[in-house]
Design a protein around this motif. Structure first.
Motif, PDB file in Angstrom:
ATOM      1  N   PHE A 124      22.662 -34.632  25.501  1.00 17.28           N
ATOM      2  CA  PHE A 124      23.898 -35.464  25.457  1.00 17.28           C
ATOM      3  C   PHE A 124      23.801 -36.890  25.342  1.00 17.28           C
ATOM      4  N   ALA A 125      24.470 -37.323  24.488  1.00 20.05           N
ATOM      5  CA  ALA A 125      24.212 -38.986  24.210  1.00 20.05           C
ATOM      6  C   ALA A 125      25.676 -39.399  23.947  1.00 20.05           C
ATOM      7  N   GLY A 126      26.554 -38.863  24.674  1.00 15.10           N
ATOM      8  CA  GLY A 126      28.071 -39.284  24.642  1.00 15.10           C
ATOM      9  C   GLY A 126      28.986 -38.549  23.726  1.00 15.10           C
ATOM     10  N   VAL A 177      38.159 -44.032  44.302  1.00 14.78           N
ATOM     11  CA  VAL A 177      37.239 -43.261  43.767  1.00 14.78           C
ATOM     12  C   VAL A 177      36.542 -43.464  42.631  1.00 14.78           C
ATOM     13  N   LEU A 178      37.443 -43.494  41.420  1.00 14.33           N
ATOM     14  CA  LEU A 178      36.830 -43.742  40.183  1.00 14.33           C
ATOM     15  C   LEU A 178      36.864 -45.126  39.682  1.00 14.33           C
ATOM     16  N   PRO A 236      28.373 -43.018  28.695  1.00 17.90           N
ATOM     17  CA  PRO A 236      28.284 -41.566  28.660  1.00 17.90           C
ATOM     18  C   PRO A 236      27.901 -40.929  29.779  1.00 17.90           C
ATOM     19  N   GLU A 237      27.088 -41.504  30.470  1.00 18.48           N
ATOM     20  CA  GLU A 237      26.565 -40.783  31.760  1.00 18.48           C
ATOM     21  C   GLU A 237      27.528 -40.931  32.996  1.00 18.48           C
ATOM     22  N   ASP A 238      28.596 -41.615  32.757  1.00 19.72           N
ATOM     23  CA  ASP A 238      29.727 -41.460  33.826  1.00 19.72           C
ATOM     24  C   ASP A 238      30.794 -40.418  33.472  1.00 19.72           C
ATOM     25  N   ILE A 239      30.580 -39.948  31.968  1.00 22.67           N
ATOM     26  CA  ILE A 239      31.607 -38.944  31.693  1.00 22.67           C
ATOM     27  C   ILE A 239      31.808 -37.845  32.585  1.00 22.67           C
ATOM     28  N   PRO A 240      30.356 -36.789  32.819  1.00 22.35           N
ATOM     29  CA  PRO A 240      30.797 -35.850  33.747  1.00 22.35           C
ATOM     30  C   PRO A 240      31.243 -36.059  35.341  1.00 22.35           C
TER      31      PRO A 240
END
Lengths: 254, 191
Positions: free
Chosen positions: A218-220, B61-62, B22-26
């Motif tokens: 996954f890359a966005g 929280v966000l 991107p890594e904060d999306i989940p």
């Protein structure tokens, strides 16, 4: 990934002719309808638009019970506005309630707003609410909504059902310990703790989801696997929804 | 009014989406799902019942990510539950997300320096009440600015939110002091 939760969200029947119509066409038709209805200023036009929305809801086989419940909630939301308008709009008094006088203009405006809100909500629920959330996400993506917003939407939809189950389990555990949700500080505090617990668990779960997504490269962005192609019938469909309502609006402003 | 609210929301959404890595999306999506579920809880307050908005808590929280999370939640509510009109979406988003953003930028840093669960809970209660009050005031403002005929309704809107403020104060205090003790990294602190 399964999105079985999603079908429950909207409450429409599966397998209708509507499923064949491009989801983008449905989103665009709903927006066109809403914008036109909101701009209308004749009660007759808006009433006919509401009838039209109900006709689409019937064609989309939206469950009548679900629809009634949603509309009741909407009416509750607007109650304050609808109840005060007749008294706050100046004009000819028709009914007197003590020192308050309801005016004809006020009643008409309240009626107009109620009809508009119901028409728009029925149409949105029938057109877009019956879409599976995944297809809605794809449609929004293809309509130019930013990719990370769409990814956010898709993952959120996926986990709503998960946390609904989690919430139910925690509530069951509380019920087993004789908890009843009442209007007391104790109740509210317990609900606060319950939410805190859900957040803690979801936090751990989010870390695992991110790891799993990274493992899969996954890359966005998700590769969007759809075969959306706008065909003739889809365009006809948008016109069939938007043209009559525009005509109604023009007729009303004559 | 609808256009102004829409423009503001679009701007805030664009900025916050740009800040969303991107890594904060989940994490953002999962929290958005939790808040969606929690806002469907029917909480009794005196003779009535309310559904919590939780925008104060979301802000704490966000942080900035509260804006897209609220945008997603409102979109789902609108499309699948019929809450709120399509054309009012922008104004609704501004009314709910702006107070959340203020909580994120003003109260969250204070929370990091809180040194007892009681203090953290107090900040949680303040953020929750403040956010609901601000949302009701923004709704009232939006109503009053669109047409003077809505003025009476605008005043009543704030009054009808009072029971919600009471319940959210208690819920927010409990949730934040719980998180402060159990998992401080969720509200930005170190473990």
């Amino acid at each position: 990934m399964t999105f079985e939760a999603s079908a429950k969200l909207g409450g429409g029947a599966a397998g209708t002719r509507f499923d064949a119509i491009d989801p983008r066409a449905r989103v665009v038709a709903a927006i066109g309808f809403a914008v036109t209805v909101v701009a209308m200023d004749s009660v007759a036009s808006v009433a006919l638009a509401l009838v039209m929305a109900f006709a689409v809801a019937v064609a989309a086989r939206l469950s009548a019970r679900v629809l009634a419940r949603r509309l009741l909630a909407l009416e509750g939301f607007m109650a304050v506005l609808l109840a005060t308008l007749p008294f706050s709009v100046p004009g000819d008094a028709v009914v007197a309630l003590g020192p308050l006088e309801a005016t004809r203009e006020g009643l008409l405006l309240a009626l107009l707003i109620a009809l508009k809100a119901n028409a728009v909500v029925v149409m949105v629920l029938a057109q877009v609410g019956t879409l599976e959330p995944v297809r809605l996400g794809h449609a929004l993506n293809r309509l130019g909504v930013p990719q990370n917003f769409v990814v956010l939407l898709l993952i959120t939809v996926r986990y709503i059902a998960v946390f609904q189950d989690e919430y139910r389990r925690l509530r069951q555990a509380m019920t087993a310990r004789a908890f009843r949700l009442r209007s007391t500080w104790h109740s509210w505090r317990s609900i606060g703790w319950l939410m805190g617990m859900l957040l803690v668990r979801s936090h751990d779960r989010a870390a695992r989801i991110l790891q799993a997504m990274k493992c899969r490269g996954f890359a966005g962005r998700f590769p969007v696997m759809d075969d959306l192609r706008l065909r003739g019938p889809d365009v006809v469909y948008v016109l069939a929804i938007v043209a009559p309502v525009v005509a109604l609006g023009l007729w009303g402003s004559l | 009014m609808l256009a102004a609210g829409g423009a503001f929301s679009l701007g805030a959404l664009a900025v916050s989406l740009g800040r969303l890595k991107p890594e904060d999306i989940p994490k953002t999506a999962v929290f958005a799902a939790v808040f969606f579920v929690c806002s469907l809880i029917t909480v009794p307050v005196g003779p009535t019942t309310v559904h919590p908005i939780l925008n104060g808590l979301m802000g704490l929280v966000l942080g900035w990510a509260a804006v897209p999370a609220i945008a997603v939640a409102l979109l789902l509510q609108m499309v699948f539950l019929g809450f709120g009109g399509l054309t009012a979406y922008g104004v609704n988003l501004a009314n709910v997300a702006l107070p959340a953003l203020v909580c994120a930028l003003v109260v969250r840093p204070l929370l990091l320096r809180a040194h007892s669960p009681g203090r953290a809970g107090l900040l949680g209660a303040l953020a929750s009440v403040g956010a609901v009050l601000a949302t009701s005031l923004l709704i009232a403002l939006a109503l009053a600015l669109s047409d003077p005929a809505y003025l009476t309704a605008a005043k009543l809107v704030v009054a009808t939110h009072v029971p919600l403020m009471v319940a959210e104060a208690a819920i927010g205090a409990a949730a934040v002091s719980f998180l402060w003790r159990v998992s401080p990294d969720i509200i930005g602190g170190a473990k």
